[in-house]
Design an enzyme around this catalytic site. Structure first.
Site, PDB file in Angstrom:
ATOM      1  N   ILE A  12       0.845  -1.209   0.000  1.00 37.80           N
ATOM      2  CA  ILE A  12       0.000   0.000   0.000  1.00 37.80           C
ATOM      3  C   ILE A  12       0.878   1.256   0.000  1.00 37.80           C
ATOM      4  N   LEU A  33      13.090  -3.103   4.310  1.00 43.62           N
ATOM      5  CA  LEU A  33      13.068  -4.142   3.263  1.00 43.62           C
ATOM      6  C   LEU A  33      12.758  -5.533   3.816  1.00 43.62           C
ATOM      7  N   ASP A  58      15.543   0.603  10.081  1.00 42.00           N
ATOM      8  CA  ASP A  58      14.605  -0.215  10.853  1.00 42.00           C
ATOM      9  C   ASP A  58      14.034   0.654  11.969  1.00 42.00           C
ATOM     10  N   SER A 125      -7.103  -1.220  10.514  1.00 43.75           N
ATOM     11  CA  SER A 125      -7.726  -2.297   9.744  1.00 43.75           C
ATOM     12  C   SER A 125      -9.152  -2.546  10.222  1.00 43.75           C
ATOM     13  N   TYR A 150      -1.700  -9.811  15.723  1.00 41.21           N
ATOM     14  CA  TYR A 150      -1.660  -8.772  14.679  1.00 41.21           C
ATOM     15  C   TYR A 150      -2.819  -7.793  14.856  1.00 41.21           C
ATOM     16  N   LYS A 154      -3.157  -3.419  16.025  1.00 45.01           N
ATOM     17  CA  LYS A 154      -3.885  -2.297  15.402  1.00 45.01           C
ATOM     18  C   LYS A 154      -4.752  -1.606  16.445  1.00 45.01           C
ATOM     19  N   PHE A 179     -10.432  -1.893   4.599  1.00 45.13           N
ATOM     20  CA  PHE A 179     -11.131  -3.161   4.443  1.00 45.13           C
ATOM     21  C   PHE A 179     -10.179  -4.100   3.652  1.00 45.13           C
ATOM     22  N   ASN A 180     -10.495  -4.563   2.481  1.00 46.31           N
ATOM     23  CA  ASN A 180      -9.583  -5.520   1.821  1.00 46.31           C
ATOM     24  C   ASN A 180      -8.933  -4.918   0.577  1.00 46.31           C
ATOM     25  N   LEU A 201      -6.891 -13.902  -0.503  1.00 44.82           N
ATOM     26  CA  LEU A 201      -7.640 -14.476  -1.625  1.00 44.82           C
ATOM     27  C   LEU A 201      -7.084 -14.086  -3.001  1.00 44.82           C
ATOM     28  N   SER A 217      -8.414 -23.070  -2.777  1.00 46.59           N
ATOM     29  CA  SER A 217      -9.398 -23.622  -1.841  1.00 46.59           C
ATOM     30  C   SER A 217     -10.329 -22.502  -1.427  1.00 46.59           C
ATOM     31  N   ARG A 296     -12.237 -21.704   7.132  1.00 46.32           N
ATOM     32  CA  ARG A 296     -10.957 -21.359   7.761  1.00 46.32           C
ATOM     33  C   ARG A 296     -11.243 -20.801   9.154  1.00 46.32           C
TER      34      ARG A 296
HETATM   35  P1  NAD Z   1       3.654  -4.600   3.352  1.00 43.51           P
HETATM   36  O1  NAD Z   1       4.265  -5.665   4.158  1.00 43.51           O
HETATM   37  O2  NAD Z   1       3.608  -4.754   1.887  1.00 43.51           O
HETATM   38  O3  NAD Z   1       4.377  -3.207   3.680  1.00 43.51           O
HETATM   39  C1  NAD Z   1       4.933  -2.910   4.936  1.00 43.51           C
HETATM   40  C2  NAD Z   1       6.347  -2.367   4.711  1.00 43.51           C
HETATM   41  O4  NAD Z   1       6.916  -2.016   5.978  1.00 43.51           O
HETATM   42  C3  NAD Z   1       7.288  -3.384   4.054  1.00 43.51           C
HETATM   43  O5  NAD Z   1       7.913  -2.775   2.948  1.00 43.51           O
HETATM   44  C4  NAD Z   1       8.291  -3.722   5.160  1.00 43.51           C
HETATM   45  O6  NAD Z   1       9.574  -3.999   4.645  1.00 43.51           O
HETATM   46  C5  NAD Z   1       8.255  -2.463   6.009  1.00 43.51           C
HETATM   47  N1  NAD Z   1       8.600  -2.676   7.435  1.00 43.51           N
HETATM   48  C6  NAD Z   1       8.105  -3.631   8.270  1.00 43.51           C
HETATM   49  N2  NAD Z   1       8.678  -3.512   9.491  1.00 43.51           N
HETATM   50  C7  NAD Z   1       9.520  -2.451   9.430  1.00 43.51           C
HETATM   51  C8  NAD Z   1      10.405  -1.830  10.360  1.00 43.51           C
HETATM   52  N3  NAD Z   1      10.559  -2.296  11.611  1.00 43.51           N
HETATM   53  N4  NAD Z   1      11.131  -0.751   9.968  1.00 43.51           N
HETATM   54  C9  NAD Z   1      11.018  -0.286   8.706  1.00 43.51           C
HETATM   55  N5  NAD Z   1      10.213  -0.833   7.777  1.00 43.51           N
HETATM   56  C10 NAD Z   1       9.486  -1.910   8.127  1.00 43.51           C
HETATM   57  O7  NAD Z   1       2.188  -4.347   3.935  1.00 43.51           O
HETATM   58  P2  NAD Z   1       0.957  -3.541   3.311  1.00 43.51           P
HETATM   59  O8  NAD Z   1      -0.031  -4.511   2.816  1.00 43.51           O
HETATM   60  O9  NAD Z   1       1.459  -2.481   2.404  1.00 43.51           O
HETATM   61  O10 NAD Z   1       0.369  -2.906   4.631  1.00 43.51           O
HETATM   62  C11 NAD Z   1       0.723  -1.614   5.056  1.00 43.51           C
HETATM   63  C12 NAD Z   1       0.073  -1.315   6.385  1.00 43.51           C
HETATM   64  O11 NAD Z   1      -1.343  -1.443   6.258  1.00 43.51           O
HETATM   65  C13 NAD Z   1       0.465  -2.263   7.517  1.00 43.51           C
HETATM   66  O12 NAD Z   1       0.527  -1.511   8.713  1.00 43.51           O
HETATM   67  C14 NAD Z   1      -0.684  -3.239   7.572  1.00 43.51           C
HETATM   68  O13 NAD Z   1      -0.819  -3.805   8.843  1.00 43.51           O
HETATM   69  C15 NAD Z   1      -1.855  -2.336   7.229  1.00 43.51           C
HETATM   70  N6  NAD Z   1      -3.008  -3.043   6.665  1.00 43.51           N
HETATM   71  C16 NAD Z   1      -2.842  -3.786   5.529  1.00 43.51           C
HETATM   72  C17 NAD Z   1      -3.936  -4.464   4.989  1.00 43.51           C
HETATM   73  C18 NAD Z   1      -3.792  -5.310   3.747  1.00 43.51           C
HETATM   74  O14 NAD Z   1      -4.724  -6.064   3.447  1.00 43.51           O
HETATM   75  N7  NAD Z   1      -2.701  -5.236   2.997  1.00 43.51           N
HETATM   76  C19 NAD Z   1      -5.186  -4.361   5.596  1.00 43.51           C
HETATM   77  C20 NAD Z   1      -5.324  -3.572   6.742  1.00 43.51           C
HETATM   78  C21 NAD Z   1      -4.213  -2.910   7.259  1.00 43.51           C
HETATM   79  C1  UD1 Z   2      -7.442 -10.325   5.944  1.00 44.36           C
HETATM   80  C2  UD1 Z   2      -6.647 -10.386   7.223  1.00 44.36           C
HETATM   81  C3  UD1 Z   2      -7.145  -9.359   8.201  1.00 44.36           C
HETATM   82  C4  UD1 Z   2      -7.193  -7.984   7.574  1.00 44.36           C
HETATM   83  C5  UD1 Z   2      -8.136  -8.074   6.392  1.00 44.36           C
HETATM   84  C6  UD1 Z   2      -8.316  -6.723   5.729  1.00 44.36           C
HETATM   85  C7  UD1 Z   2      -5.994 -12.724   7.396  1.00 44.36           C
HETATM   86  C8  UD1 Z   2      -6.288 -14.035   8.021  1.00 44.36           C
HETATM   87  N1  UD1 Z   2      -6.777 -11.712   7.762  1.00 44.36           N
HETATM   88  O1  UD1 Z   2      -8.683 -10.907   6.245  1.00 44.36           O
HETATM   89  O2  UD1 Z   2      -6.323  -9.317   9.335  1.00 44.36           O
HETATM   90  O3  UD1 Z   2      -7.664  -7.049   8.486  1.00 44.36           O
HETATM   91  O4  UD1 Z   2      -7.578  -9.008   5.459  1.00 44.36           O
HETATM   92  O5  UD1 Z   2      -7.322  -6.457   4.850  1.00 44.36           O
HETATM   93  O6  UD1 Z   2      -5.066 -12.577   6.615  1.00 44.36           O
HETATM   94  N2  UD1 Z   2     -10.283 -17.153   1.090  1.00 44.36           N
HETATM   95  C9  UD1 Z   2     -10.470 -18.353   0.459  1.00 44.36           C
HETATM   96  N3  UD1 Z   2      -9.361 -19.026   0.005  1.00 44.36           N
HETATM   97  C10 UD1 Z   2      -8.098 -18.537   0.170  1.00 44.36           C
HETATM   98  C11 UD1 Z   2      -7.919 -17.293   0.813  1.00 44.36           C
HETATM   99  C12 UD1 Z   2      -9.048 -16.642   1.269  1.00 44.36           C
HETATM  100  O7  UD1 Z   2     -11.597 -18.834   0.303  1.00 44.36           O
HETATM  101  O8  UD1 Z   2      -7.136 -19.219  -0.244  1.00 44.36           O
HETATM  102  C13 UD1 Z   2     -11.473 -16.418   1.565  1.00 44.36           C
HETATM  103  C14 UD1 Z   2     -11.480 -16.185   3.065  1.00 44.36           C
HETATM  104  O9  UD1 Z   2     -12.125 -17.237   3.729  1.00 44.36           O
HETATM  105  C15 UD1 Z   2     -12.262 -14.876   3.156  1.00 44.36           C
HETATM  106  C16 UD1 Z   2     -11.931 -14.148   1.844  1.00 44.36           C
HETATM  107  O10 UD1 Z   2     -11.445 -15.140   0.956  1.00 44.36           O
HETATM  108  O11 UD1 Z   2     -13.625 -15.137   3.179  1.00 44.36           O
HETATM  109  C17 UD1 Z   2     -10.896 -13.065   2.013  1.00 44.36           C
HETATM  110  O12 UD1 Z   2      -9.780 -13.610   2.685  1.00 44.36           O
HETATM  111  P1  UD1 Z   2      -8.439 -12.782   2.929  1.00 44.36           P
HETATM  112  O13 UD1 Z   2      -7.947 -12.233   1.652  1.00 44.36           O
HETATM  113  O14 UD1 Z   2      -7.514 -13.643   3.715  1.00 44.36           O
HETATM  114  O15 UD1 Z   2      -8.920 -11.527   3.796  1.00 44.36           O
HETATM  115  P2  UD1 Z   2      -9.676 -11.484   5.209  1.00 44.36           P
HETATM  116  O16 UD1 Z   2      -9.987 -12.824   5.691  1.00 44.36           O
HETATM  117  O17 UD1 Z   2     -10.801 -10.541   5.068  1.00 44.36           O
END
Ligand code: NAD
Ligand code: UD1
Length: 340
Positions: A12, A33, A58, A125, A150, A154, A179-180, A201, A217, A296
């Site tokens: 993101i 990284l 870091d 999240s 985790y 948050k 959200f997702n 997913l 799955s 799951r």
């Molecule tokens: P990501 O892992 O792709 O990005 C996180 C980055 O932070 C990585 O580049 C990693 O190298 C860096 N990082 C981790 N620990 C570090 C540290 N100690 N010092 C410096 N850099 C560090 O994750 P993302 O999907 O881009 O998520 C970004 C943020 O959004 C996270 O806080 C995550 O928890 C939150 N979030 C993500 C999702 C999602 O579905 N991707 C959903 C809800 C919240």
């Molecule tokens: C994930 C994170 C959650 C985060 C949220 C929002 C996990 C376990 N949870 O949840 O902490 O806040 O995203 O970004 O990682 N599914 C399948 N087959 C698969 C993978 C997923 O059927 O192989 C289904 C899951 O049951 C779910 C949906 O797809 O119903 C989405 O799953 P996923 O992408 O893991 O996201 P969240 O479960 O919403």
């Protein structure tokens, strides 16, 4: 404005850096990284034509962080993405998660408190809502007991920020509850880079379609939803990225109504797992190999956002569709496999 983006080479974060640069803002990235690659810097530069400043650092290292701020006293805002995010891993390594997600936030706030500008956006999240009682989920929905370390990081992060804004009037915080997030930049220069077997997913779908995984799955089709599979609010990562630019500009213009605000970042539309598969099949013109298996553990039936607060108060609305997100996720998957 000059913006510090922690975790700016991650999924993101990198998309947000692009949107910030495209709105004319200067960016400096901190990343260690641990879950990203230095090549992401080239991807960003290819899109925007501007190489962002990058410090490999870091956030657990207080001394390095102090030194960073000594050399960057002109930062107008911080967007804090850096954290670890694998739910399953957090159950195995709780102390690592509390250190990497919570202590780093404290380190950052301690340094930020010495700065003139203290505008801060926090990556939260929808997981904080757990199994919500009502759909769509508003920001006032109760915070449920976290299902994993985790998720707890948050909740704790939001509490730390809320408490700190109470005693430090200069600190202005917006927590964005995503959200997702799915998809990739439409240029296919940046996208998601899951390590190992994806837990989420959409990368599992694209890796199955490209031949890296045998079969997707589907975790359960006996949920109380129309087709029996779980419902989520899938949102294009570029829309998520744009929300950060809007949120930071709001803080910088002093438009916030309180020093700690929270917004849902979703589309407001729920889609089932089967609908996501169908969207993928539509945009890729191919059938996906999948089978329905057991539920799951820990999955909630349904989670989608009420976006009224984000639309009306933040002034941000998502604009890209599920099909566009799946198209971009697929383009990205094809690009990285070709390069490998
Ligand atoms: P990501 O892992 O792709 O990005 C996180 C980055 O932070 C990585 O580049 C990693 O190298 C860096 N990082 C981790 N620990 C570090 C540290 N100690 N010092 C410096 N850099 C560090 O994750 P993302 O999907 O881009 O998520 C970004 C943020 O959004 C996270 O806080 C995550 O928890 C939150 N979030 C993500 C999702 C999602 O579905 N991707 C959903 C809800 C919240
Ligand atoms: C994930 C994170 C959650 C985060 C949220 C929002 C996990 C376990 N949870 O949840 O902490 O806040 O995203 O970004 O990682 N599914 C399948 N087959 C698969 C993978 C997923 O059927 O192989 C289904 C899951 O049951 C779910 C949906 O797809 O119903 C989405 O799953 P996923 O992408 O893991 O996201 P969240 O479960 O919403």
């Amino acid at each position: 404005m000059k913006v510090l983006v922690t975790g700016g080479l991650g999924y993101i974060g990198s998309h947000t850096v692009v949107e910030l640069q495209q709105e004319g803002h200067e960016v400096v990235i901190i990343d260690n990284l641990s879950n990203s690659s230095i090549e992401v810097l080239d991807g960003i530069t290819k899109i925007t034509g501007i190489q962002p400043e990058f410090e490999e650092l870091d956030l657990r290292d207080n001394f390095e962080l102090k030194d960073f701020f000594k050399h960057h006293q002109d930062i107008d805002g911080v967007i804090h993405f850096a954290a670890s995010k694998a739910v399953g891993e957090s159950v195995e390594k709780p102390l690592f998660y509390y250190q990497n997600n919570v202590s780093t936030l404290i380190n950052l706030l301690q340094e930020l408190q010495k700065q003139k500008q203290q505008n801060f956006i926090f990556s939260s999240s929808c997981t904080v809502y757990g199994e919500a009682d009502k759909m769509p989920i508003t920001e006032n929905a109760p915070i449920k007991l976290a299902q994993s370390p985790y998720g707890n990081t948050k909740q704790i992060g939001e509490e730390i920020l809320r408490d700190t804004t109470k005693i430090n009037n200069d600190l202005k915080v917006t927590a964005l509850r995503y959200f997702n997030p799915i998809g990739a930049h439409s240029s296919a220069h940046i996208g998601e880079l899951p390590q190992g077997v994806p837990q989420n997913l959409v990368p599992y779908i694209t890796q199955t379609a490209i031949g890296l995984r045998e079969q997707l799955s589907v975790f359960g089709n006996d949920y109380p939803t129309e087709d029996g599979t779980c419902i989520r609010d899938y949102i294009h990562v570029v829309d998520v990225a744009k929300a950060h630019v809007v949120a930071l500009e709001r803080l910088i213009k002093h438009q916030q109504t309180s020093n700690f605000e929270v917004f849902n970042i979703g589309t407001g539309k729920g889609s089932s797992v089967i609908e996501v598969i169908e969207a993928f099949e539509r945009v890729s013109n191919q059938k996906l190999n999948y089978k329905v298996v057991e539920r799951r553990a820990g999955d909630v039936t349904s989670a989608y956002a009420d976006t009224i607060k984000a639309n009306n108060i933040l002034g941000w609305t998502s604009s890209l569709t599920l099909d566009e997100a799946m198209r971009d996720a697929w383009q990205w998957e094809k690009k990285i496999r070709k390069n490998n």
